[in-house]
Design a protein around this motif. Structure first.
Motif, mmCIF file in Angstrom:
data_model
loop_
_atom_site.group_PDB
_atom_site.id
_atom_site.type_symbol
_atom_site.label_atom_id
_atom_site.label_comp_id
_atom_site.label_asym_id
_atom_site.label_seq_id
_atom_site.Cartn_x
_atom_site.Cartn_y
_atom_site.Cartn_z
ATOM 1 N N GLU A 121 -7.643 -30.482 -25.504
ATOM 2 C CA GLU A 121 -8.118 -31.639 -24.738
ATOM 3 C C GLU A 121 -9.524 -32.037 -25.166
ATOM 4 O O GLU A 121 -9.826 -33.203 -25.358
ATOM 5 N N ARG A 122 -10.364 -31.023 -25.331
ATOM 6 C CA ARG A 122 -11.748 -31.301 -25.685
ATOM 7 C C ARG A 122 -11.832 -32.105 -26.986
ATOM 8 O O ARG A 122 -12.654 -32.992 -27.130
ATOM 9 N N HIS B 95 -8.847 -22.607 -35.798
ATOM 10 C CA HIS B 95 -8.705 -23.956 -36.351
ATOM 11 C C HIS B 95 -7.708 -24.854 -35.624
ATOM 12 O O HIS B 95 -6.641 -24.396 -35.212
ATOM 13 N N LEU B 96 -8.076 -26.108 -35.533
ATOM 14 C CA LEU B 96 -7.152 -27.174 -35.188
ATOM 15 C C LEU B 96 -6.793 -27.842 -36.508
ATOM 16 O O LEU B 96 -7.700 -28.204 -37.275
ATOM 17 N N TYR B 97 -5.514 -28.011 -36.770
ATOM 18 C CA TYR B 97 -5.110 -28.563 -38.061
ATOM 19 C C TYR B 97 -4.275 -29.813 -37.838
ATOM 20 O O TYR B 97 -3.233 -29.759 -37.179
ATOM 21 N N CYS B 98 -4.724 -30.942 -38.352
ATOM 22 C CA CYS B 98 -3.967 -32.187 -38.201
ATOM 23 C C CYS B 98 -2.993 -32.307 -39.357
ATOM 24 O O CYS B 98 -3.390 -32.428 -40.509
ATOM 25 N N ARG B 99 -1.717 -32.304 -39.021
ATOM 26 C CA ARG B 99 -0.704 -32.305 -40.088
ATOM 27 C C ARG B 99 -0.559 -33.691 -40.707
ATOM 28 O O ARG B 99 0.165 -33.862 -41.690
ATOM 29 N N THR B 100 -1.221 -34.684 -40.149
ATOM 30 C CA THR B 100 -1.123 -36.032 -40.713
ATOM 31 C C THR B 100 -2.203 -36.256 -41.772
ATOM 32 O O THR B 100 -1.906 -36.628 -42.896
ATOM 33 N N CYS B 101 -3.453 -36.009 -41.412
ATOM 34 C CA CYS B 101 -4.530 -36.252 -42.376
ATOM 35 C C CYS B 101 -5.037 -34.960 -42.996
ATOM 36 O O CYS B 101 -5.955 -34.988 -43.808
ATOM 37 N N ASN B 102 -4.438 -33.828 -42.628
ATOM 38 C CA ASN B 102 -4.820 -32.525 -43.186
ATOM 39 C C ASN B 102 -6.240 -32.105 -42.850
ATOM 40 O O ASN B 102 -6.767 -31.177 -43.462
ATOM 41 N N ARG B 103 -6.869 -32.817 -41.943
ATOM 42 C CA ARG B 103 -8.228 -32.450 -41.582
ATOM 43 C C ARG B 103 -8.194 -31.203 -40.703
ATOM 44 O O ARG B 103 -7.225 -30.928 -40.012
ATOM 45 N N VAL B 104 -9.296 -30.464 -40.738
ATOM 46 C CA VAL B 104 -9.392 -29.220 -39.996
ATOM 47 C C VAL B 104 -10.611 -29.244 -39.088
ATOM 48 O O VAL B 104 -11.695 -29.624 -39.525
ATOM 49 N N GLY B 136 -1.102 -30.103 -34.976
ATOM 50 C CA GLY B 136 -0.672 -31.314 -34.284
ATOM 51 C C GLY B 136 -1.242 -32.551 -34.945
ATOM 52 O O GLY B 136 -1.367 -32.599 -36.163
ATOM 53 N N VAL B 137 -1.579 -33.531 -34.141
ATOM 54 C CA VAL B 137 -2.067 -34.802 -34.661
ATOM 55 C C VAL B 137 -3.393 -35.126 -33.977
ATOM 56 O O VAL B 137 -3.490 -35.074 -32.753
ATOM 57 N N CYS B 138 -4.398 -35.430 -34.781
ATOM 58 C CA CYS B 138 -5.727 -35.684 -34.226
ATOM 59 C C CYS B 138 -5.813 -37.073 -33.603
ATOM 60 O O CYS B 138 -4.908 -37.897 -33.761
ATOM 61 N N LYS B 139 -6.896 -37.310 -32.926
ATOM 62 C CA LYS B 139 -7.123 -38.572 -32.213
ATOM 63 C C LYS B 139 -6.950 -39.782 -33.134
ATOM 64 O O LYS B 139 -6.176 -40.684 -32.847
ATOM 65 N N LYS B 140 -7.651 -39.768 -34.260
ATOM 66 C CA LYS B 140 -7.613 -40.884 -35.214
ATOM 67 C C LYS B 140 -6.192 -41.210 -35.657
ATOM 68 O O LYS B 140 -5.797 -42.368 -35.691
#
Lengths: 143, 143
Positions: A121-122, B95-104, B136-140
């Motif tokens: 959430e954060r 880590h939080l890993y965005c599977r769409t943009c691969n950002r960490v 998952g998927v990040c905000k952007k």
DNA sequence: TCCTTATTCAGACTGAGTCTTAATAAGGAA
DNA sequence: TTCCTTATTAAGACTCAGTCTGAATAAGGA
């Protein structure tokens, strides 16, 4: 005739405008009744043994669908494979993985789950699944 | 001349009765100064760019050594690769890993760390490293 | 300095996961 | 129902992270 069982799954497919094929429903049923952890090749082998003809590729193609529908969830990863398990069978849990004997112990901790949710959430992050595994050596393997 | 820097590492090698080779010390120095996340092939490429001749195989062979010595730690895994990072640079994090943009995105939570430790103790499990990532998927990427 | 044996290098190999192409079938339109 | 469009499927080739092999080299003890 358990028509109802795959009702949720075919509803899910329709909602996503994916085609409701016999293949997919058979795969769904086959996967749902698996117990324990399995990787893709292991799953295909098991299904074949159970008289269900599915190709490896078919499973790989439908993996995202099964995951998103919540039919299976990612369980843990070794160096080589990713393991999954049927999700409906039991509540969510994480894993201790012994790299010596490859044995897996499950644990679950509601506090950790809650903290994870807060972290997501954060960062305004939509979590689809998480991978939480402690890798090391179990009691037995340390002699 | 920072001879002292690799002192710990060569002590570690001796303690483990592993040979203290020039290769290993060079690898140690090269790896230690890397910033951010890297997979093996990326690491080899970077080291080559920095004028250090190491083979891919050499890195793979010494990965367990570097991990056990605490020079690097496993960071996160994608479907394809395992990523590492130099451990001395900063304190442990997950880590939080965005599977769409691969950002960490990195996060750390002392309460989770503590709970993990307790779990390992309960199962008498010697944890060497853990993998904790929320995928998952990040905000952007959700627009 | 010699000898044993771990380490290194080059390159072949393995296998999980992906991609391609042609054939098939779901589902909408009429 | 029949036709048509287009997603899905099967078969098998392909990619590439990670492993293994075997010959050459070098660490470190005697």
């Amino acid at each position: 005739m358990p028509k109802k069982k795959n009702g949720h799954f075919s509803d899910f497919l329709k909602r996503k405008s994916l085609r409701v094929t016999g293949e997919r429903l058979r795969l769904f049923e086959g996967v749902s009744r698996q117990r324990g952890h399995f990787n893709v090749d292991g799953l295909v082998r098991r299904l074949h043994e159970q008289g269900l003809r599915v190709s490896r590729d078919m499973v790989y193609r439908n993996l995202p669908v099964l995951l998103e529908a919540g039919v299976i969830e990612q369980s843990f990863k070794t160096n080589r494979d990713t393991f999954y398990e049927a999700a409906a069978r039991k509540k969510h849990h994480d894993h201790l993985y012994c790299r010596t004997c490859n044995r897996v112990v499950e644990f679950s901790d509601p506090v950790i789950e809650e903290l994870q949710k807060k972290i997501a959430e954060r960062f305004d992050f939509k979590v689809e699944f998480h991978c939480h595994q402690l890798v090391g050596v179990c009691k037995k393997c340390r002699k």
